[in-house]
Structure formats: C-alpha cells, structure tokens
Design a protein around this motif. Structure first.
Motif, PDB file in Angstrom:
ATOM      1  N   ARG A 190       0.837  -1.205   0.000  1.00 30.06           N
ATOM      2  CA  ARG A 190       0.000   0.000   0.000  1.00 30.06           C
ATOM      3  C   ARG A 190       0.865   1.245   0.000  1.00 30.06           C
ATOM      4  NH1 ARG A 190      -4.446  -0.991   4.620  1.00 30.06           N
ATOM      5  NH2 ARG A 190      -4.908   1.146   4.020  1.00 30.06           N
ATOM      6  N   THR A 191       0.304   2.331  -0.501  1.00 37.42           N
ATOM      7  CA  THR A 191       1.066   3.579  -0.542  1.00 37.42           C
ATOM      8  C   THR A 191       0.429   4.665   0.331  1.00 37.42           C
ATOM      9  OG1 THR A 191      -0.173   4.169  -2.502  1.00 37.42           O
ATOM     10  CG2 THR A 191       2.018   3.234  -2.874  1.00 37.42           C
ATOM     11  N   ASP A 192      -0.739   4.339   0.915  1.00 32.56           N
ATOM     12  CA  ASP A 192      -1.459   5.349   1.703  1.00 32.56           C
ATOM     13  C   ASP A 192      -1.047   5.292   3.180  1.00 32.56           C
ATOM     14  OD1 ASP A 192      -2.478   2.818   1.901  1.00 32.56           O
ATOM     15  OD2 ASP A 192      -4.536   3.474   2.306  1.00 32.56           O
ATOM     16  N   LEU A 193       0.185   5.645   3.443  1.00 30.63           N
ATOM     17  CA  LEU A 193       0.680   5.554   4.813  1.00 30.63           C
ATOM     18  C   LEU A 193      -0.092   6.468   5.758  1.00 30.63           C
ATOM     19  CD1 LEU A 193       3.500   4.836   3.126  1.00 30.63           C
ATOM     20  CD2 LEU A 193       4.387   5.107   5.429  1.00 30.63           C
ATOM     21  N   PRO A 194      -0.495   5.931   6.932  1.00 30.18           N
ATOM     22  CA  PRO A 194      -1.185   6.790   7.883  1.00 30.18           C
ATOM     23  C   PRO A 194      -0.176   7.685   8.607  1.00 30.18           C
ATOM     24  CG  PRO A 194      -0.906   4.598   8.807  1.00 30.18           C
ATOM     25  CD  PRO A 194      -0.338   4.551   7.415  1.00 30.18           C
ATOM     26  N   GLY A 195      -0.655   8.817   9.111  1.00 32.64           N
ATOM     27  CA  GLY A 195       0.233   9.703   9.874  1.00 32.64           C
ATOM     28  C   GLY A 195      -0.412  11.044  10.100  1.00 32.64           C
ATOM     29  N   PRO A 196       0.124  11.850  11.007  1.00 35.33           N
ATOM     30  CA  PRO A 196      -0.456  13.169  11.288  1.00 35.33           C
ATOM     31  C   PRO A 196      -0.293  14.084  10.082  1.00 35.33           C
ATOM     32  CG  PRO A 196       1.641  12.898  12.434  1.00 35.33           C
ATOM     33  CD  PRO A 196       1.348  11.590  11.782  1.00 35.33           C
ATOM     34  N   SER A 197      -1.318  14.893   9.796  1.00 39.87           N
ATOM     35  CA  SER A 197      -1.239  15.722   8.581  1.00 39.87           C
ATOM     36  C   SER A 197      -0.385  16.969   8.806  1.00 39.87           C
ATOM     37  CB  SER A 197      -2.636  16.099   8.119  1.00 39.87           C
ATOM     38  OG  SER A 197      -3.352  16.617   9.212  1.00 39.87           O
ATOM     39  N   GLY A 198      -0.406  17.528  10.009  1.00 38.43           N
ATOM     40  CA  GLY A 198       0.443  18.684  10.319  1.00 38.43           C
ATOM     41  C   GLY A 198       0.031  19.944   9.594  1.00 38.43           C
ATOM     42  N   ASP A 199       0.921  20.933   9.655  1.00 40.97           N
ATOM     43  CA  ASP A 199       0.672  22.238   9.064  1.00 40.97           C
ATOM     44  C   ASP A 199       0.798  22.166   7.535  1.00 40.97           C
ATOM     45  OD1 ASP A 199       0.828  25.376   9.623  1.00 40.97           O
ATOM     46  OD2 ASP A 199       2.278  24.881   8.047  1.00 40.97           O
ATOM     47  N   LYS A 200       0.011  23.011   6.862  1.00 42.38           N
ATOM     48  CA  LYS A 200      -0.001  22.976   5.397  1.00 42.38           C
ATOM     49  C   LYS A 200       1.402  23.169   4.805  1.00 42.38           C
ATOM     50  CE  LYS A 200      -2.300  25.372   1.615  1.00 42.38           C
ATOM     51  NZ  LYS A 200      -3.020  26.605   1.319  1.00 42.38           N
ATOM     52  N   TYR A 201       2.193  24.088   5.394  1.00 39.63           N
ATOM     53  CA  TYR A 201       3.513  24.390   4.829  1.00 39.63           C
ATOM     54  C   TYR A 201       4.655  23.684   5.555  1.00 39.63           C
ATOM     55  CZ  TYR A 201       0.770  27.923   2.538  1.00 39.63           C
ATOM     56  OH  TYR A 201      -0.181  28.544   1.807  1.00 39.63           O
ATOM     57  N   LEU A 202       4.545  23.640   6.878  1.00 41.56           N
ATOM     58  CA  LEU A 202       5.671  23.105   7.653  1.00 41.56           C
ATOM     59  C   LEU A 202       5.515  21.634   8.013  1.00 41.56           C
ATOM     60  CD1 LEU A 202       6.327  26.084  10.094  1.00 41.56           C
ATOM     61  CD2 LEU A 202       7.710  25.385   8.144  1.00 41.56           C
ATOM     62  N   SER A 228       3.231   6.720  17.218  1.00 42.00           N
ATOM     63  CA  SER A 228       3.219   5.259  17.315  1.00 42.00           C
ATOM     64  C   SER A 228       1.895   4.755  17.884  1.00 42.00           C
ATOM     65  CB  SER A 228       4.410   4.822  18.158  1.00 42.00           C
ATOM     66  OG  SER A 228       4.098   3.753  18.993  1.00 42.00           O
ATOM     67  N   ARG A 229       1.401   5.425  18.919  1.00 40.38           N
ATOM     68  CA  ARG A 229       0.145   4.981  19.555  1.00 40.38           C
ATOM     69  C   ARG A 229      -1.066   5.200  18.635  1.00 40.38           C
ATOM     70  NH1 ARG A 229       3.777   3.613  22.366  1.00 40.38           N
ATOM     71  NH2 ARG A 229       4.150   4.103  24.557  1.00 40.38           N
ATOM     72  N   ASN A 230      -1.038   6.299  17.897  1.00 36.90           N
ATOM     73  CA  ASN A 230      -2.229   6.664  17.115  1.00 36.90           C
ATOM     74  C   ASN A 230      -2.261   6.083  15.707  1.00 36.90           C
ATOM     75  OD1 ASN A 230      -2.954   8.177  19.300  1.00 36.90           O
ATOM     76  ND2 ASN A 230      -2.161  10.112  18.484  1.00 36.90           N
ATOM     77  N   TYR A 231      -1.089   5.812  15.145  1.00 41.26           N
ATOM     78  CA  TYR A 231      -1.095   5.424  13.722  1.00 41.26           C
ATOM     79  C   TYR A 231      -0.517   4.041  13.435  1.00 41.26           C
ATOM     80  CZ  TYR A 231      -2.231  10.317  13.170  1.00 41.26           C
ATOM     81  OH  TYR A 231      -2.833  11.546  13.273  1.00 41.26           O
ATOM     82  N   GLY A 232       0.035   3.371  14.469  1.00 40.76           N
ATOM     83  CA  GLY A 232       0.475   1.987  14.236  1.00 40.76           C
ATOM     84  C   GLY A 232       1.952   1.833  13.958  1.00 40.76           C
ATOM     85  N   ASP A 233       2.270   0.798  13.184  1.00 46.74           N
ATOM     86  CA  ASP A 233       3.670   0.380  13.065  1.00 46.74           C
ATOM     87  C   ASP A 233       4.468   1.106  11.984  1.00 46.74           C
ATOM     88  OD1 ASP A 233       3.389  -1.407  15.098  1.00 46.74           O
ATOM     89  OD2 ASP A 233       3.044  -3.165  13.803  1.00 46.74           O
ATOM     90  N   VAL A 234       3.772   1.653  10.997  1.00 46.06           N
ATOM     91  CA  VAL A 234       4.460   2.386   9.916  1.00 46.06           C
ATOM     92  C   VAL A 234       3.754   3.730   9.815  1.00 46.06           C
ATOM     93  CG1 VAL A 234       5.215   2.315   7.503  1.00 46.06           C
ATOM     94  CG2 VAL A 234       4.820   0.174   8.726  1.00 46.06           C
ATOM     95  N   VAL A 235       4.470   4.807  10.151  1.00 43.98           N
ATOM     96  CA  VAL A 235       3.812   6.115  10.244  1.00 43.98           C
ATOM     97  C   VAL A 235       4.503   7.117   9.321  1.00 43.98           C
ATOM     98  CG1 VAL A 235       3.058   7.936  11.831  1.00 43.98           C
ATOM     99  CG2 VAL A 235       3.396   5.613  12.708  1.00 43.98           C
ATOM    100  N   ARG A 236       3.689   7.836   8.585  1.00 45.01           N
ATOM    101  CA  ARG A 236       4.229   8.886   7.707  1.00 45.01           C
ATOM    102  C   ARG A 236       4.422  10.144   8.552  1.00 45.01           C
ATOM    103  NH1 ARG A 236       2.069  13.068   5.289  1.00 45.01           N
ATOM    104  NH2 ARG A 236       2.773  13.750   3.235  1.00 45.01           N
ATOM    105  N   ASN A 241       8.674  12.910   3.122  1.00 46.69           N
ATOM    106  CA  ASN A 241       9.737  11.982   2.773  1.00 46.69           C
ATOM    107  C   ASN A 241      10.296  11.261   3.992  1.00 46.69           C
ATOM    108  OD1 ASN A 241      11.342  10.976   0.754  1.00 46.69           O
ATOM    109  ND2 ASN A 241      12.995  12.437   1.199  1.00 46.69           N
ATOM    110  N   ASN A 242       9.435  11.173   5.023  1.00 46.43           N
ATOM    111  CA  ASN A 242       9.898  10.687   6.314  1.00 46.43           C
ATOM    112  C   ASN A 242       8.953   9.663   6.901  1.00 46.43           C
ATOM    113  OD1 ASN A 242      12.151  11.912   8.059  1.00 46.43           O
ATOM    114  ND2 ASN A 242      11.484  13.564   6.692  1.00 46.43           N
TER     115      ASN A 242
END
Ligand code: HEM
Length: 440
Positions: A8-20, A38-46, A50-51
C-alpha cells in the motif's frame, strides 16, 4: 506481483501544518510527538513528505540487521547542505565498502583488552571525580560526570598524551559541530549564519589539536593508545581530514552518551531507595573483594541490571535514521527509495505491547537471562546489526563501574526532582540534575 500483494502507498500519519508539516510538533516535543505517532497510527507512520517512522520490533530488526545494506547513513547526514559540516569521513558517517574498510581498521582495537583497560583505569578516574565531594554539599552531577567520562574516553583511546585542557577544548569545540548535524531545522549550506562561521573557526582548532595528537609518541604505541595507533597506522592509511573526523567523532560518541547513562542511572537510583541500597551492598562487597578489572564487573550483576534498565528508560541515543536506497516494503506499505526512515529507542523501549510495566523502573527484569518475551527490536540502546556501537562493551563497563563507585560511597538526594527532564538533543540529556551526596 499480483494486485492483492502490492504494498500500500497510503501511509497513515499526522497531517500537520499545510507548509511546515510536522516540523513544529517534532521540534517542540520530539519524544511526545513520536510516542503519539506510534500509539495513534500503528507500526508504519508517515511523519512528513519523505519521512517514515517504523515502530514494530520486527521492522526495526529488518531495517538495522537484515536490510542494513539497503540503507544509507552517509546520505542522511550529508545530503542536506549544512550537514556536510559535521564529520562526514568518520566510520559513523560512512556507508558501503568505505564504511566496511573503516570499521575493519578500528574494530580490533575495540576488543576485550580495551574493556579490560577501561575497567582498570576507571578506578583512579572515579577517585579523582569524587575527591572534592563532601556529604551535604550540592553538586551538579552532569558536570562532574562529564569531566570524568571525557577523561576516560580520551585516555582509553589516545593514552595520557592529551592534557585535561586539550580534552576540554576539543569537547567544547566539537559539540556544536555535532549538534548541527542533528538539528531538525536545516538551512542550505550557503546561508552564512553566525553559528556556521563560529563552527568553521572551531573546526580549524579541532584540526590542529587532533593532528598534534596523531603525531604524538602515544600514536606509535598500541599498548598506550590502542585506538589512536590503529587509526594512524591503519590500512588504508587515513587522509588528514579522515583522521580528524574519526577522532572527533570518537570523542563525542564516547563521552556524552556514557555521561548521560551514568547520570540517568543515578537519577533512577535516587528515586528508588531500595534499588540504591542493593547497589550499595553489592558495590561495597565487589570493591572490597576484587581488584579493579573485569572480574569486579562480574561481581556487579545487580548494578549491571540497573544500568540496562536505565538504558531502556532513558536511552542516550533516542532516534536512529537512515535513507532507503531502493524501494522496500515494511508492514505492508511501500517505502520508496530516498525516504528517510526513522526508528526510535524512546518509543520502542517503552512500548506497552512488548514491555510489562513499561514506564516503571524494574532492574530485576534483567537478572538471570533477562526478559524472555521481549523481541530484539524492542531494546537497542547500542543499535543492532553490523553498525552496532563499536564502544558498547567499553561504555557498559565504564557506566556500571562509575555508578557502583558513586553509590557505594554516597546516597544521592535530588535537589529539585520535579525539574529533571530529558532533553532530546544529540543525546538524551538529563537536565537540572543537582544532587546532595549524603553519607549512608
Ligand atoms: C552508553 C554509551 C553509548 C551509547 C548508548 C551508544 C550508542 C550507539 C548507537 C545506538 C550506535 C548506532 C547508531 C546507528 O545505528 O546509527 C552507536 C554507534 C557508534 N558508537 Fe556508540 N554508544 C555509546 C558509547 C560509545 C563509546 C564509548 C564509543 C567509542 C569510544 C562509541 C563509538 C561509536 C561509533 C564509532 C559508532 C559508529 C559505528 C558504525 O557506524 O560502524 N560509542 N553508538
């Protein structure tokens, strides 16, 4: 590859600020941010464009052991402009065949005889640190221990050639250069900040001091200065810059981490009087019954468990990153080549899925054969795989010995325990550790 098996390519993770993105959340509270990811998004987190953060122990092992050759350390450190000012030609910052040759050149000097030497010289250096201590008089533990661990790392690797003044100067100059290489905010190299100008000046002085050291008589004597000798006379012969980078990195890698591990273990003992009493009793017997050396280390098994537990709760290295050099799959997700992949000792060492009473200080878990059910990638204070810390045996020997030496003589009382916080910089520094030594 069938469609069903495609990662899959849709890695879960916090969206954060639009620019930063998540830069702000990461820089204000990196430990809290990574734990929440780690607690909120599981084992592979975006974490960003690029991180990626990996949190499952199996993936940590895959990254650092099985797929070590598919990751690059050098590029994570050097690709971004300003990081080039660190020490790119050291073993720590090299990759591939170059890394292999460099590690091979240094490895023999880090054998059992170096740990034996560490166990032998730590006594006298501990004596020096503790000489001015008086019961009831406050001390800054971080300051005292850092002088000690700096002396230890330099005399161990370079012989006694280095004066205390030289040692202190190199450490003072090298620290901001190393710090630059971990700063989360990276400016392009051409931006002439004041800090960078200062660093360039520092670099020239570091260069001079370390080259005087490499030309000293100790460098010709493998007994007096095993690591320096192995480097200066090694095959392949190091260039001038390479030698400077190796020496500077060894000083920094060796002293701050060891310093932090001694101070964290002491903070935990000050907070747990029963464990402290057990260390005192063990250390008293060990120091009385066995001469300085590895035999005494064997008599310090409970203190060793305390140090392992301190390295779990407050691992000096709290984050390890590499760049993927090819597309890979982790936990069912595609990690494209070029992604910076991070694993965090802070997160995995406290993960309640793998640790019983994860947040509690329980040295007993390390007695005997250690915790049974804990996977390898749940505990890696010294890293894992081919790039595991070259100084792990030396660091453990020093830390156990210093902790035992302090606690057999004094019970430390924390002056403002509520002020003690972990500062996740280059290493996880304990801030605000003022103590009053008390007679037992
Ligand atoms: C408690 C003390 C220490 C801790 C927690 C520690 C931790 C680590 C970790 C986690 C790594 C691997 C980093 C990665 O995978 O990217 C590492 C690598 C390294 N450490 Fe340590 N270290 C300690 C003490 C020392 C000492 C005493 C020395 C040398 C005198 C040293 C020299 C190195 C070197 C040269 C590397 C790079 C190895 C390579 O890339 O092949 N460390 N250390």
């Amino acid at each position: 590859m069938t469609a069903a098996a495609r990662p899959r390519t849709d890695l879960p993770g916090p969206s954060g600020d639009k620019y930063l993105g998540n830069l702000h959340a990461f820089s204000t509270d990196p430990l809290g941010f990574l734990t929440a990811c780690s607690r909120n998004y599981g084992d592979v987190v975006r974490l960003g464009a690029n991180n990626v953060l990996l949190t499952s122990p199996g993936d940590v092992e895959k990254m650092l052991v099985d797929r070590n050759a598919k990751f690059s350390k050098a590029s994570a450190d050097t690709r971004r402009g300003s990081r080039r000012q660190g020490f790119p030609r050291s073993t720590m910052n090299s990759d591939g065949a170059e890394w292999h040759a460099k590690r091979h050149r240094m490895q023999p000097a880090f054998g059992r005889s170096l740990a034996t030497k560490a166990a032998e010289i730590v006594d006298a250096q501990g004596e020096r640190m503790l000489a001015p201590w008086r019961p009831g008089q406050a001390r800054d533990l971080q300051d005292d221990v850092s002088v000690l661990t700096l002396r230890l790392v330099t005399s161990l690797m370079f012989g006694d050639e280095f004066s205390d003044a030289d040692t202190a100067e190199v450490a003072r100059l090298v620290a901001p250069i190393m710090d630059l290489s971990t700063s989360p905010v990276l400016l392009p190299e051409w931006v002439p900040t004041l800090r960078k100008l200062r660093i360039r000046r520092s670099m020239r002085r570091v260069d001079r001091t370390l080259h005087a050291l490499a030309a000293s008589p100790a460098a010709a004597d493998p007994q007096r200065a095993p690591v320096l000798h192995a480097l200066v006379h090694g095959d392949p012969a190091p260039s001038r810059d390479e030698l400077r980078d190796e020496l500077a990195t060894l000083i920094m890698a060796g002293f701050e981490t060891t310093n932090d591990s001694v101070v964290w273990a002491s903070v935990l003992l000050a907070q747990h009087p029963e464990a402290a009493e057990r260390v005192r009793a063990e250390a008293e017997a060990a120091f009385a019954g066995t001469p300085a050396g590895l035999a005494r280390m064997e008599a310090l098994s409970y203190t060793n468990a305390v140090v392992r537990e301190a390295l779990r709760l407050y691992s000096p290295v709290w984050l390890t990153s590499r760049d993927a050099t090819e597309d890979m799959e982790f936990g069912g997700y595609l990690i494209p080549a070029g992604t910076t992949v991070t694993v965090s000792q802070w997160v995995n060492h406290r993960d309640p899925r793998y640790w019983e009473d994860a947040e509690e200080f329980r040295p007993e878990r390390w007695l005997g054969n250690g915790p049974k059910a804990v996977p390898r990638g749940s505990y890696f204070p010294f890293g894992l795989g081919p790039r595991v810390c070259i100084g792990a045996a030396v660091a453990t020997t020093e830390t156990v010995h210093i902790v035992a030496d302090i606690w057999r003589r004094y019970r430390l009382e924390l002056i403002r325990p509520e002020r003690i916080t972990p500062r996740p910089a280059l290493a996880l520094q304990p801030m605000g550790v003022e103590v009053v030594p008390r007679a037992w």
